[in-house]
Design a protein around this motif. Structure first.
Motif, PDB file in Angstrom:
ATOM      1  N   ALA B  75       0.812  -1.223   0.000  1.00  0.00           N
ATOM      2  CA  ALA B  75       0.000   0.000   0.000  1.00  0.00           C
ATOM      3  C   ALA B  75       0.845   1.271   0.000  1.00  0.00           C
ATOM      4  O   ALA B  75       0.498   2.260  -0.650  1.00  0.00           O
ATOM      5  CB  ALA B  75      -0.918  -0.005   1.220  1.00  0.00           C
ATOM      6  N   LYS B  76       1.962   1.241   0.730  1.00  0.00           N
ATOM      7  CA  LYS B  76       2.733   2.475   0.881  1.00  0.00           C
ATOM      8  C   LYS B  76       3.342   2.961  -0.438  1.00  0.00           C
ATOM      9  O   LYS B  76       3.721   4.123  -0.556  1.00  0.00           O
ATOM     10  CB  LYS B  76       3.821   2.315   1.948  1.00  0.00           C
ATOM     11  CG  LYS B  76       4.812   1.210   1.678  1.00  0.00           C
ATOM     12  CD  LYS B  76       5.777   1.085   2.850  1.00  0.00           C
ATOM     13  CE  LYS B  76       6.691  -0.116   2.614  1.00  0.00           C
ATOM     14  NZ  LYS B  76       7.577  -0.378   3.724  1.00  0.00           N
ATOM     15  N   PHE B  77       3.457   2.055  -1.426  1.00  0.00           N
ATOM     16  CA  PHE B  77       4.029   2.468  -2.720  1.00  0.00           C
ATOM     17  C   PHE B  77       2.955   2.875  -3.739  1.00  0.00           C
ATOM     18  O   PHE B  77       3.280   3.343  -4.820  1.00  0.00           O
ATOM     19  CB  PHE B  77       4.878   1.336  -3.321  1.00  0.00           C
ATOM     20  CG  PHE B  77       6.003   0.897  -2.419  1.00  0.00           C
ATOM     21  CD1 PHE B  77       6.933   1.829  -1.940  1.00  0.00           C
ATOM     22  CD2 PHE B  77       6.138  -0.425  -2.028  1.00  0.00           C
ATOM     23  CE1 PHE B  77       7.964   1.432  -1.095  1.00  0.00           C
ATOM     24  CE2 PHE B  77       7.166  -0.828  -1.180  1.00  0.00           C
ATOM     25  CZ  PHE B  77       8.076   0.101  -0.709  1.00  0.00           C
ATOM     26  N   CYS B  78       1.700   2.622  -3.412  1.00  0.00           N
ATOM     27  CA  CYS B  78       0.635   2.789  -4.420  1.00  0.00           C
ATOM     28  C   CYS B  78       0.527   4.237  -4.917  1.00  0.00           C
ATOM     29  O   CYS B  78       0.354   4.475  -6.118  1.00  0.00           O
ATOM     30  CB  CYS B  78      -0.712   2.327  -3.870  1.00  0.00           C
ATOM     31  SG  CYS B  78      -0.818   0.526  -3.804  1.00  0.00           S
ATOM     32  N   SER B  80       2.695   6.719  -5.184  1.00  0.00           N
ATOM     33  CA  SER B  80       3.721   7.203  -6.117  1.00  0.00           C
ATOM     34  C   SER B  80       3.561   6.535  -7.483  1.00  0.00           C
ATOM     35  O   SER B  80       3.730   7.172  -8.530  1.00  0.00           O
ATOM     36  CB  SER B  80       5.117   6.966  -5.543  1.00  0.00           C
ATOM     37  OG  SER B  80       5.285   5.598  -5.271  1.00  0.00           O
ATOM     38  N   SER B  97      -4.171  -4.203  -3.855  1.00  0.00           N
ATOM     39  CA  SER B  97      -3.425  -4.058  -2.597  1.00  0.00           C
ATOM     40  C   SER B  97      -4.328  -3.652  -1.431  1.00  0.00           C
ATOM     41  O   SER B  97      -5.245  -2.844  -1.592  1.00  0.00           O
ATOM     42  CB  SER B  97      -2.362  -2.961  -2.751  1.00  0.00           C
ATOM     43  OG  SER B  97      -1.714  -3.078  -3.990  1.00  0.00           O
ATOM     44  N   GLY B  99      -4.436  -2.379   2.898  1.00  0.00           N
ATOM     45  CA  GLY B  99      -3.657  -1.507   3.778  1.00  0.00           C
ATOM     46  C   GLY B  99      -4.118  -0.063   3.652  1.00  0.00           C
ATOM     47  O   GLY B  99      -3.329   0.866   3.805  1.00  0.00           O
ATOM     48  N   GLU B 106      -3.129   5.633   9.214  1.00  0.00           N
ATOM     49  CA  GLU B 106      -2.394   6.055   8.019  1.00  0.00           C
ATOM     50  C   GLU B 106      -3.020   5.478   6.745  1.00  0.00           C
ATOM     51  O   GLU B 106      -2.872   6.031   5.656  1.00  0.00           O
ATOM     52  CB  GLU B 106      -0.919   5.640   8.120  1.00  0.00           C
ATOM     53  CG  GLU B 106      -0.720   4.146   8.321  1.00  0.00           C
ATOM     54  CD  GLU B 106       0.753   3.764   8.425  1.00  0.00           C
ATOM     55  OE1 GLU B 106       1.610   4.625   8.212  1.00  0.00           O
ATOM     56  OE2 GLU B 106       1.010   2.587   8.733  1.00  0.00           O
ATOM     57  N   GLY B 107      -3.726   4.339   6.897  1.00  0.00           N
ATOM     58  CA  GLY B 107      -4.401   3.736   5.741  1.00  0.00           C
ATOM     59  C   GLY B 107      -5.429   4.686   5.148  1.00  0.00           C
ATOM     60  O   GLY B 107      -5.606   4.763   3.930  1.00  0.00           O
ATOM     61  N   GLU B 109      -5.313   7.932   5.250  1.00  0.00           N
ATOM     62  CA  GLU B 109      -4.584   8.985   4.517  1.00  0.00           C
ATOM     63  C   GLU B 109      -4.112   8.479   3.154  1.00  0.00           C
ATOM     64  O   GLU B 109      -4.201   9.187   2.154  1.00  0.00           O
ATOM     65  CB  GLU B 109      -3.371   9.438   5.332  1.00  0.00           C
ATOM     66  CG  GLU B 109      -3.753  10.310   6.507  1.00  0.00           C
ATOM     67  CD  GLU B 109      -2.603  10.506   7.484  1.00  0.00           C
ATOM     68  OE1 GLU B 109      -1.449  10.446   7.059  1.00  0.00           O
ATOM     69  OE2 GLU B 109      -2.901  10.703   8.681  1.00  0.00           O
ATOM     70  N   ARG B 110      -3.634   7.219   3.136  1.00  0.00           N
ATOM     71  CA  ARG B 110      -3.158   6.655   1.861  1.00  0.00           C
ATOM     72  C   ARG B 110      -4.294   6.612   0.835  1.00  0.00           C
ATOM     73  O   ARG B 110      -4.115   6.931  -0.325  1.00  0.00           O
ATOM     74  CB  ARG B 110      -2.678   5.217   2.085  1.00  0.00           C
ATOM     75  CG  ARG B 110      -1.294   5.137   2.652  1.00  0.00           C
ATOM     76  CD  ARG B 110      -0.796   3.702   2.524  1.00  0.00           C
ATOM     77  NE  ARG B 110       0.196   3.456   3.526  1.00  0.00           N
ATOM     78  CZ  ARG B 110       0.112   2.546   4.488  1.00  0.00           C
ATOM     79  NH1 ARG B 110      -0.940   1.747   4.548  1.00  0.00           N
ATOM     80  NH2 ARG B 110       1.069   2.407   5.356  1.00  0.00           N
ATOM     81  N   LYS B 113      -5.095   9.986  -0.507  1.00  0.00           N
ATOM     82  CA  LYS B 113      -4.062  10.408  -1.458  1.00  0.00           C
ATOM     83  C   LYS B 113      -4.343   9.804  -2.838  1.00  0.00           C
ATOM     84  O   LYS B 113      -4.240  10.483  -3.871  1.00  0.00           O
ATOM     85  CB  LYS B 113      -2.688   9.954  -0.909  1.00  0.00           C
ATOM     86  CG  LYS B 113      -1.513  10.379  -1.750  1.00  0.00           C
ATOM     87  CD  LYS B 113      -1.206  11.867  -1.541  1.00  0.00           C
ATOM     88  CE  LYS B 113      -0.143  12.341  -2.514  1.00  0.00           C
ATOM     89  NZ  LYS B 113      -0.177  13.748  -2.762  1.00  0.00           N
TER      90      LYS B 113
END
Lengths: 354, 715
Positions: B75-78, B80, B97, B99, B106-107, B109-110, B113
């Motif tokens: 998830a953290k790379f999605c 970008s 994905s 998360g 933080e999920g 916020e992701r 984004k």
């Protein structure tokens, strides 16, 4: 010539400190030089912490002065067994200290706001009561603060008036403070039918501000010895709590009561997922889960989404509520600007200042 | 539109993997194995080639255009990578994905984004946290198998449920035009796909498994149009009372958590499935059987018991039996054994052969070429029951039923459903029917229920489309109401005070007793003197259930009584009312002297606002027992017509009292309908009204009076 405004009351917790703050703000806004003076303070700790918290708060907010603390609050008497602490010599010593401090603090001032003892009865036995102090300072006018939202206020008012007459001081006027919204109209009626005919000036009729007298979640947390568990809702610790409600029924039944309250602290067991979820959909300031039972993740997630803090209480529900009830919320520094807003329209300033 | 998800020209798999068993490998493999004939671009900076396809570092390195991308990266790379996809000009993203919002913190916020990036680059997104997308042209999911192709579109909020559905379908006679896993619905939701699928020629029926619906307005806009084109069947789960609904009013409490979904589905022509079994039962029958034209059915059975069970089921479902003409009865009498029951339901008795079944079915439908019965036929559909007897030969019967259905009935728009009771000896016949698209159930109840579902859909199709319905528009005073609401908000109140509600109603032409506020006992005396016989009520926004806290005094006839009532009410409320309630005083309201009325009925009329579908009106038995009687009906205020109002009234028991029993005169029903219509206009005009209760509304032979009104608005 300095003008003293001496605030007295028949019982404690009538809001004298708050009124002092508001009156000082008003005078400062008018460009007047104003000092705060509390002849006798009650220390936070009997002998360990000699400063009076109310005085400390005012010194850090509306009355920042270079004068030493002892000039603002010359005498400090602990609240327990105080009769034994003051003999005739000490009385004179205390009065002298008060006089000297008052002389010092009045210098170059237009007004001095004097906050009396918790009640006009206090220290009568040892001759340090409000009337005795006023007389020793050469102050003749005393203002009486009344807080009852019932007809009792009239009896107390006339009792005080008679007492002032008996002690040969002038009853300068009454400020009705923290009055329930519904009782304001009644005060007006009483003023018309009972107060005016005795020429008692009504200086103010101040409606109770729930906002100013409501504790914040953080204060409640401290009062119950609780633990804050959902960091995501940390900003909710500043939420105000106007009502406390216990969730013990099934959610459907409890909703009827939950919907009737504003900014509530809902106290329930940590294992009451259903009720906690129902409560989170209402006007709730925090969830207090008793018995130190960790809630279900669904409760935490929902609380995070709504920015509602969850506090785990180590006590049972009854003890938790009792500790909340005992809490005496104080005004916070960041809300000091609200004080004058709250009282401004309710006070007849001309009557007070002239 | 979103056709690129259904028929993409090229797909990038972000996080495609060489390692078997990894999701990135399964997804890529599924796309290849499902025969996708567009271009495939595995994206993985650590590989040159995956499953025979050249791999790229980034979508930006791909020389050609890419239409959609499937994300199977952490998830953290999605965000970008989504940004790169935007720059590359992709049209759609399928984010498998997890998360995101589902983990909170933080999920959330992701996910926000991702939404922001999609908006910025005008991309549409399916997911995140989903199984993927399975269309006719490719399988872009990590499902273990690719299901059969067919004409059912399946939309599921749960990826796991979707895999279960697909696995189940492997043994069934139907296949899918697409399987869509919605995941967190950050961008695209069920309604978006339904809108597309309504015009998709490959899709005949749309099935949905949903846990929530976000955008009620769009649902109400899209679904009524979609359901006129093809059936949309929804299984809505998560129907729970606790925590779901905030109910301060009678209306809110009586509505419960699920009423709005029921009303909305009905209004939009959505077929609601209450179980997974229902979902597929309905899917199958709508896919393969025609929609009957009328409520007129036949039951043909070879045993009395099941015939009675089926008759009971017909009664429950309000299905009507086709009446047979003299001529049909004569033909049946002449050709069936003497002991057969020739009236509907027809019992062709235990020794019935396949031929006897065939003859009877053809006769009641008038398709027996040897007998001319065209003008006598009223049968619009049938339930055929088979119990395994020695002469029955269930498979033979099944073949005949299929033949008649295929050759005659489908063309005439007449459905046929079967119930083959038993297991061992009828299994083959049942399977034959299933494979040949005739719904066959173990027991008659489900068969009757399926017929009823078809019939409901016919009734919906025959009804006037929502957009053509005539909605009354009364002459009202909106400006004054705006002022009242603004003044309440300025006072930080959301519950209007009683005298304010009286005025709001007056602005919309709804009659209520005059009311004024007293702030002291003496003021109450004065107001009582002016008003006459009064009822006195506490006025406080926090006190909703006034009777519970002793906040009401009735029959106040003298100023002295008003004086005492004021004091008593305030005393009660301070003792028993909610902590810190703000008390405005006591209202002195004109008391309706209904004793002089010949007939008085206490009604409740209210509105509760569903967070998704908006205002719902309620009508029913009122008074202090309203919550216990629960004799109420609901309707969406959206496109609310006079017919809707009449239907609401008819659905309640109190309606018969309004009509008049034992020679009583009829109550003024017309005026109640008028109140409902005006109320619907009020709550539609002012979406800030979140709850409204009139309890009671006293209905008379002539006129009415809205006695106690509560209106709650938003901040």
């Amino acid at each position: 010539m300095v003008k003293p405004i001496f605030l007295t009351s028949l019982r404690e917790r009538v809001g004298k400190s708050l009124l002092s703050i508001g009156i000082m703000q008003k005078l400062q806004n008018m460009g007047k030089k104003v000092a705060y003076f509390k002849p006798i303070g009650i220390p936070k700790g009997a002998f360990s912490q000699k400063n009076d918290p109310d005085v400390g708060f005012i010194l850090s907010t509306v009355f920042v002065t270079e004068q030493p603390y002892e000039i603002v609050n010359p005498v400090s008497i602990p609240d327990c067994y105080y009769i034994d602490l003051i003999d005739a010599n000490q009385k004179i010593e205390h009065l002298n200290k008060i006089k000297a401090a008052y002389t010092e603090i009045s210098k170059d001032m237009d007004y001095v706001i004097i906050e009396g003892a918790p009640s006009i009865r206090k220290y009568v036995r040892v001759g340090l009561d409000d009337v005795s102090v006023a007389q020793s300072l050469g102050i003749n006018d005393l203002i009486y603060i009344s807080v009852e939202s019932s007809d009792k206020c009239i009896d107390n008012l006339f009792f005080t008036k008679n007492y002032f007459d008996f002690r040969h001081v002038n009853f300068k006027g009454v400020i009705f403070n923290k009055i329930d919204f519904d009782y304001i109209a009644r005060i007006e009626e009483l003023e018309k039918n009972h107060i005016r005919r005795y020429n008692i000036p009504v200086i103010g009729k101040i409606e109770k501000s729930i906002e100013l007298f409501s504790p914040r979640v953080s204060e409640i947390m401290e009062a119950i010895g609780g633990e804050f568990i959902n960091e995501a809702a940390a900003s909710g610790l500043d939420n105000r709590v106007e009502t406390n409600i216990i969730g013990a029924m099934n959610p459907q039944a409890a909703l009827k009561y939950l919907r009737q309250v504003r900014k509530a602290a809902v106290v329930t067991g940590g294992d009451r997922v259903d009720l906690a979820l129902a409560a989170l959909n209402q006007d709730v300031s925090c969830l207090i889960l008793t018995g130190y039972i960790q809630p279900d993740i669904t409760v935490i997630t929902a609380a995070n989404e709504k920015n509602i803090p969850i506090i785990l209480s180590p006590s049972d529900t009854y003890t938790t509520i009792r500790n909340i009830e005992r809490l005496k919320p104080g005004i916070q520094k960041d809300e000091i600007h609200l004080v004058l807003d709250v009282i401004d329209k309710f006070i007849n300033w001309d009557l007070l200042f002239n | 539109m979103i056709s690129f998800f259904f028929h993409p020209k090229s797909i990038a798999v972000i996080g495609a993997s060489q390692t078997t068993g990894k999701v990135g490998n399964t997804v890529l493999n599924n796309i290849i194995e499902s025969g996708f004939n567009g271009k495939i671009y595995p994206i993985n900076p650590r590989a040159d080639e995956i499953l025979g396809y050249k791999a790229y570092n980034s979508v930006l390195d791909v020389p050609d255009e890419i239409e959609i991308a499937i994300f199977v990266i952490p998830a953290k790379f999605c965000a970008s990578v989504a940004e790169e996809c935007g720059k590359k000009g992709l049209k759609g993203l399928i984010i498998i994905s997890a998360g995101f919002k589902e983990i909170g913190g933080e999920g959330v916020e992701r996910e926000e984004k991702l939404i922001e990036i999609c908006k910025k680059y005008n991309m549409r997104m399916l997911g995140p946290n989903c199984l993927g997308f399975l269309g006719l042209s490719y399988n872009g999911s990590f499902a273990a198998e690719t299901p059969k192709k067919g004409h059912i579109a399946m939309i599921s909020q749960s990826g796991a449920m979707l895999t279960g559905f697909m696995d189940y379908s492997m043994t069934q006679a139907f296949g899918f035009s697409c399987n869509i896993s919605l995941g967190n619905k950050a961008d695209l939701g069920a309604v978006d796909f339904i809108e597309y699928l309504a015009n998709d020629n490959e899709t005949k029926v749309i099935l949905c498994y949903l846990e929530s619906i976000k955008d009620g307005d769009r649902f109400l806009e899209v679904l009524p149009k979609a359901t006129r084109k093809k059936p949309v069947i929804i299984l809505k789960s998560g129907v729970s009372e606790a925590g779901a609904r905030a109910a301060s009013s009678h209306t809110g409490a009586l509505a419960g958590a699920d009423v709005a979904y029921d009303l909305t589905f009905k209004k939009c022509g959505v077929v609601r499935a209450n179980s997974i079994e229902d979902l597929f039962d309905y899917g199958e029958i709508f896919l393969y059987q025609p929609i009957p034209n009328e409520n007129s059915f036949a039951i043909i059975t070879n045993a009395g018991g099941p015939g009675i069970v089926a008759t009971d089921a017909f009664e429950r479902e309000e299905l009507k039996f086709a009446g047979f003409s003299e001529k049909i009865l004569h033909v049946l009498r002449e050709n069936l054994p003497l002991e057969a029951a020739i009236f509907n339901p027809i019992d062709i008795v235990g020794d019935a052969t396949p031929d006897r079944y065939g003859f009877t079915i053809k006769t009641v439908f008038g398709v027996n070429s040897k007998i001319e019965l065209n003008n006598d036929i009223t049968t619009e559909g049938a339930l055929i029951i088979v119990t395994p007897q020695a002469q029955t030969k269930p498979t033979e019967v099944a073949k005949l039923i299929h033949e008649i259905s295929l050759n005659y009935l489908r063309k005439q728009g007449k459905p046929i459903v079967c119930s083959f009771i038993g297991e061992k000896s009828i299994a083959e016949g049942r399977e034959y029917l299933k494979q040949n698209h005739i719904p066959c159930y173990h027991f008659p109840d489900r068969a009757a229920h399926s017929l009823k579902t078809l019939l409901n859909y016919r009734e919906y199709l025959n009804s006037i489309p929502l957009e053509d319905r005539i909605i009354p528009n009364f002459d009202v005073n909106q400006e004054r109401i705006k002022e009242i609401f603004e003044s309440a908000r300025a006072d930080d109140r959301t519950v209007l005070l009683s005298y304010e509600t009286s005025e709001v109603f007056e602005c919309y032409g709804i009659k209520s007793p005059k009311s004024r506020l007293a702030g002291t006992p003496r003021q109450a005396m004065k107001l009582q003197e002016e008003t006459g016989k009064s009822v006195m009520k506490i006025v406080s926004p926090q006190i909703i259930h006034k009777t519970d806290v002793g906040g009401i005094a009735l029959n106040i006839e003298t100023p002295q009584q008003a004086f005492e009532a004021y004091i008593q009410i305030i005393d009660n409320v301070k003792k028993f009312g909610p902590q810190n309630s703000r008390i405005y005083g006591v209202e002195v309201q004109e008391m309706i002297d209904f004793k002089k009325e010949e007939k008085v009925i206490e009604l409740i009329i209210g509105m509760s606002k569903d967070p998704v579908f908006g205002p719902m009106l309620m009508f029913g038995t009122g008074g202090i027992y309203a919550n216990f009687m629960k004799d109420v009906s609901f309707a969406l205020a959206f496109k609310f017509t006079e017919n809707d109002a009449k239907e609401m009234l008819r659905k309640t028991k109190i309606y018969s009292l309004l009509e008049g029993v034992r020679g009583e005169s009829q109550s003024d029903i017309k005026s109640i309908i008028d109140v409902l219509l005006r109320l619907s206009q009020l709550v539609n005009d002012f979406p800030e009204i979140v709850e409204l209760d009139i309890n009671p509304l006293l209905s008379f032979i002539k006129g009415y009076s809205a006695v106690d009104i509560k209106i709650t608005i938003t901040h």
